[in-house]
Scaffold this motif. Sequence first.
Motif, PDB file in Angstrom:
ATOM      1  N   MET A  46       0.843  -1.193   0.000  1.00 21.53           N
ATOM      2  CA  MET A  46       0.000   0.000   0.000  1.00 21.53           C
ATOM      3  C   MET A  46       0.879   1.245   0.000  1.00 21.53           C
ATOM      4  O   MET A  46       1.828   1.354   0.773  1.00 21.53           O
ATOM      5  CB  MET A  46      -0.893   0.000   1.237  1.00 21.53           C
ATOM      6  CG  MET A  46      -1.720   1.248   1.423  1.00 21.53           C
ATOM      7  SD  MET A  46      -3.052   1.455   0.248  1.00 21.53           S
ATOM      8  CE  MET A  46      -4.177   0.194   0.801  1.00 21.53           C
ATOM      9  N   THR A  47       0.571   2.171  -0.885  1.00 23.40           N
ATOM     10  CA  THR A  47       1.273   3.448  -0.946  1.00 23.40           C
ATOM     11  C   THR A  47       0.412   4.524  -0.297  1.00 23.40           C
ATOM     12  O   THR A  47      -0.768   4.314  -0.029  1.00 23.40           O
ATOM     13  CB  THR A  47       1.546   3.859  -2.400  1.00 23.40           C
ATOM     14  OG1 THR A  47       0.284   4.052  -3.056  1.00 23.40           O
ATOM     15  CG2 THR A  47       2.371   2.812  -3.131  1.00 23.40           C
ATOM     16  N   ARG A  48       0.985   5.676  -0.066  1.00 28.51           N
ATOM     17  CA  ARG A  48       0.216   6.788   0.504  1.00 28.51           C
ATOM     18  C   ARG A  48      -0.921   7.181  -0.432  1.00 28.51           C
ATOM     19  O   ARG A  48      -2.029   7.467   0.000  1.00 28.51           O
ATOM     20  CB  ARG A  48       1.148   7.978   0.768  1.00 28.51           C
ATOM     21  CG  ARG A  48       0.438   9.162   1.379  1.00 28.51           C
ATOM     22  CD  ARG A  48      -0.068   8.776   2.758  1.00 28.51           C
ATOM     23  NE  ARG A  48      -1.138   9.645   3.170  1.00 28.51           N
ATOM     24  CZ  ARG A  48      -1.484   9.835   4.425  1.00 28.51           C
ATOM     25  NH1 ARG A  48      -0.849   9.216   5.391  1.00 28.51           N
ATOM     26  NH2 ARG A  48      -2.475  10.614   4.724  1.00 28.51           N
ATOM     27  N   ALA A  49      -0.650   7.178  -1.737  1.00 31.95           N
ATOM     28  CA  ALA A  49      -1.691   7.527  -2.709  1.00 31.95           C
ATOM     29  C   ALA A  49      -2.833   6.512  -2.651  1.00 31.95           C
ATOM     30  O   ALA A  49      -4.009   6.885  -2.736  1.00 31.95           O
ATOM     31  CB  ALA A  49      -1.103   7.592  -4.114  1.00 31.95           C
ATOM     32  N   GLY A  50      -2.504   5.254  -2.486  1.00 32.20           N
ATOM     33  CA  GLY A  50      -3.536   4.222  -2.369  1.00 32.20           C
ATOM     34  C   GLY A  50      -4.364   4.393  -1.111  1.00 32.20           C
ATOM     35  O   GLY A  50      -5.589   4.245  -1.134  1.00 32.20           O
ATOM     36  N   LEU A  51      -3.700   4.715  -0.008  1.00 31.11           N
ATOM     37  CA  LEU A  51      -4.410   4.948   1.244  1.00 31.11           C
ATOM     38  C   LEU A  51      -5.322   6.173   1.130  1.00 31.11           C
ATOM     39  O   LEU A  51      -6.469   6.148   1.574  1.00 31.11           O
ATOM     40  CB  LEU A  51      -3.411   5.139   2.392  1.00 31.11           C
ATOM     41  CG  LEU A  51      -4.010   5.425   3.758  1.00 31.11           C
ATOM     42  CD1 LEU A  51      -4.898   4.272   4.217  1.00 31.11           C
ATOM     43  CD2 LEU A  51      -2.907   5.676   4.768  1.00 31.11           C
ATOM     44  N   ARG A  56     -10.841   8.497   0.580  1.00 31.11           N
ATOM     45  CA  ARG A  56     -11.864   9.251  -0.144  1.00 31.11           C
ATOM     46  C   ARG A  56     -13.095   8.381  -0.406  1.00 31.11           C
ATOM     47  O   ARG A  56     -14.224   8.855  -0.305  1.00 31.11           O
ATOM     48  CB  ARG A  56     -11.310   9.777  -1.470  1.00 31.11           C
ATOM     49  CG  ARG A  56     -10.437  10.995  -1.316  1.00 31.11           C
ATOM     50  CD  ARG A  56     -10.119  11.636  -2.651  1.00 31.11           C
ATOM     51  NE  ARG A  56      -9.424  10.746  -3.577  1.00 31.11           N
ATOM     52  CZ  ARG A  56      -8.128  10.510  -3.594  1.00 31.11           C
ATOM     53  NH1 ARG A  56      -7.345  11.105  -2.709  1.00 31.11           N
ATOM     54  NH2 ARG A  56      -7.592   9.701  -4.473  1.00 31.11           N
ATOM     55  N   ILE A  57     -12.883   7.116  -0.732  1.00 35.17           N
ATOM     56  CA  ILE A  57     -14.000   6.212  -1.030  1.00 35.17           C
ATOM     57  C   ILE A  57     -14.745   5.823   0.242  1.00 35.17           C
ATOM     58  O   ILE A  57     -15.974   5.758   0.262  1.00 35.17           O
ATOM     59  CB  ILE A  57     -13.491   4.942  -1.749  1.00 35.17           C
ATOM     60  CG1 ILE A  57     -12.895   5.318  -3.107  1.00 35.17           C
ATOM     61  CG2 ILE A  57     -14.601   3.927  -1.930  1.00 35.17           C
ATOM     62  CD1 ILE A  57     -12.115   4.192  -3.750  1.00 35.17           C
TER      63      ILE A  57
END
Length: 70
Positions: A46-51, A56-57
Amino acid sequence: MSGVDWPRLMRLGLVELGLAPDAFWALTPAELMLMAGGGAGGAGAMTRAGLDALARIYPDGSRGERHDGG
């Protein structure tokens, strides 16, 4: 012989991931590999962008909703 490289898996879980022994032994091999950054489809850790995308979702409730089943 099971064909499983237990010393390597134990080093990964206990040393590199810092898991307690009971947590390590409670994991399935698939869970251990996901924690190590592997997994189905070659997805990485998991990356920060993925988190941020998940946040948001699925935002935290702001009206006192409980997320513990109670």
